[in-house]
Design a protein around this motif. Structure first.
Motif, PDB file in Angstrom:
ATOM      1  N   VAL A  67       8.821   8.441  -7.788  1.00 39.75           N
ATOM      2  CA  VAL A  67       7.444   8.565  -7.354  1.00 39.75           C
ATOM      3  C   VAL A  67       6.744   7.532  -8.035  1.00 39.75           C
ATOM      4  O   VAL A  67       6.003   6.860  -7.866  1.00 39.75           O
ATOM      5  CB  VAL A  67       6.714   9.808  -7.254  1.00 39.75           C
ATOM      6  N   GLN A  68       7.153   7.432  -9.478  1.00 35.77           N
ATOM      7  CA  GLN A  68       6.311   6.566 -10.417  1.00 35.77           C
ATOM      8  C   GLN A  68       6.756   5.018 -10.016  1.00 35.77           C
ATOM      9  O   GLN A  68       5.957   4.236 -10.012  1.00 35.77           O
ATOM     10  CB  GLN A  68       6.727   6.701 -11.726  1.00 35.77           C
ATOM     11  N   PRO A  71      -0.268   3.613 -16.381  1.00 41.11           N
ATOM     12  CA  PRO A  71       0.748   2.363 -16.163  1.00 41.11           C
ATOM     13  C   PRO A  71       0.912   2.257 -14.700  1.00 41.11           C
ATOM     14  O   PRO A  71       1.518   1.344 -14.260  1.00 41.11           O
ATOM     15  CB  PRO A  71       2.353   2.893 -16.894  1.00 41.11           C
ATOM     16  N   HIS A  72       0.741   3.349 -14.004  1.00 41.30           N
ATOM     17  CA  HIS A  72       1.260   3.459 -12.472  1.00 41.30           C
ATOM     18  C   HIS A  72      -0.267   3.065 -11.689  1.00 41.30           C
ATOM     19  O   HIS A  72      -0.041   2.635 -10.579  1.00 41.30           O
ATOM     20  CB  HIS A  72       1.781   4.696 -12.071  1.00 41.30           C
ATOM     21  N   TYR A 132       0.809  -1.170  -0.030  1.00 40.06           N
ATOM     22  CA  TYR A 132      -0.010  -0.050   0.091  1.00 40.06           C
ATOM     23  C   TYR A 132       0.937   1.381  -0.250  1.00 40.06           C
ATOM     24  O   TYR A 132       1.786   1.402   0.457  1.00 40.06           O
ATOM     25  CB  TYR A 132      -0.811   0.066   1.273  1.00 40.06           C
ATOM     26  N   ALA A 133       0.235   2.179  -0.541  1.00 43.97           N
ATOM     27  CA  ALA A 133       0.947   3.614  -0.573  1.00 43.97           C
ATOM     28  C   ALA A 133       0.026   4.571  -0.086  1.00 43.97           C
ATOM     29  O   ALA A 133      -1.248   4.570  -0.494  1.00 43.97           O
ATOM     30  CB  ALA A 133       1.402   3.880  -1.875  1.00 43.97           C
ATOM     31  N   ILE A 134       0.385   5.463   0.701  1.00 49.71           N
ATOM     32  CA  ILE A 134      -0.472   6.630   1.333  1.00 49.71           C
ATOM     33  C   ILE A 134       0.295   7.735   0.568  1.00 49.71           C
ATOM     34  O   ILE A 134       1.369   8.082   0.690  1.00 49.71           O
ATOM     35  CB  ILE A 134      -0.500   6.831   2.694  1.00 49.71           C
ATOM     36  N   SER A 191       3.833   2.278  -8.582  1.00 47.27           N
ATOM     37  CA  SER A 191       3.739   1.057  -9.344  1.00 47.27           C
ATOM     38  C   SER A 191       3.753  -0.192  -8.754  1.00 47.27           C
ATOM     39  O   SER A 191       3.095  -1.051  -8.952  1.00 47.27           O
ATOM     40  CB  SER A 191       4.922   1.076 -10.497  1.00 47.27           C
ATOM     41  N   VAL A 192       4.676  -0.139  -7.476  1.00 47.65           N
ATOM     42  CA  VAL A 192       4.513  -1.390  -6.719  1.00 47.65           C
ATOM     43  C   VAL A 192       3.434  -1.441  -5.740  1.00 47.65           C
ATOM     44  O   VAL A 192       3.230  -2.496  -5.342  1.00 47.65           O
ATOM     45  CB  VAL A 192       5.936  -1.770  -6.072  1.00 47.65           C
TER      46      VAL A 192
END
Length: 195
Positions: free
Chosen positions: A61-62, A96-97, A6-8, A66-67
């Motif tokens: 950041v991309q 793509p992201h 997860y990304a915040i 992406s992950v």
């Protein structure tokens, strides 16, 4: 399948932003500190103009987005709008992201606002990014007084409501992750959403 990541994304591009503090609180309270907190102030992305090449900050950041399998956007309401830096992020990071990743919207207001950014992003933040906004969202009002050790009745409610919303995010993320490759098929032929 590996554990979802997860990304915040703290979308304020002001130093010392409440959005960043609240992003950290969300990470600690609901992700056991294991989410990647992306701070758009620290990233200092250059203004996208269609000509400029991605610099190291953009590429970083991309890669971090992406992950991630699921996303939380913590968005302050400035003059009834989402910050320009968030719109800039959508130009640098596109399908793509972001495509077919569940995303929880969290509106932030220093007073009683926060709803306008939710409406704005639900109407425009998904088109080319192909983000999947959850049907649930959060609005964190009087942000400076929230989650700072002075818990009251409304804060206890918000804690439960936030846990409910994050559980939804995790459930959607786990359900959609195995199907994401199939969902991405065709985006090379149809990269932009229809208007």
């Amino acid at each position: 399948m590996s554990m979802p990541q997860y990304a915040i994304i703290s979308t304020s591009h002001r130093p010392g932003a409440e959005s960043l503090r609240l992003s950290g609180e969300i990470n600690q309270r609901f992700f056991a500190g294991e989410a990647d907190v992306i701070d758009l102030f620290a990233a200092d992305l250059p203004l996208w103009n269609g000509e400029r090449q991605a610099n190291d900050s953009v590429l970083d950041v991309q890669a971090r987005i992406s992950v991630a399998d699921g996303l939380v956007f913590v968005v302050p309401e400035w003059h009834g709008m989402a910050p320009a830096g968030l719109k800039n992020l959508f130009l640098w990071c596109n399908h793509p992201h972001f495509a077919h990743k569940p995303a929880l919207l969290v509106g932030v207001s220093a007073s009683v606002g926060g709803a306008f950014v939710i409406a704005e992003l639900r109407s425009s933040g998904y088109k080319n990014s192909r983000l999947l906004w959850l049907p649930e969202h959060l609005i964190l009002r009087s942000a400076g007084d929230l989650w700072n050790g002075t818990a009251g009745e409304s804060e206890e409610y918000l804690q439960r409501r936030a846990a409910y919303a994050v559980t939804q995010l995790k459930t959607y993320t786990e359900a959609l992750a195995p199907a994401r490759a199939t969902l991405l098929a065709g985006l090379d032929d149809f990269p932009n959403g229809m208007s």
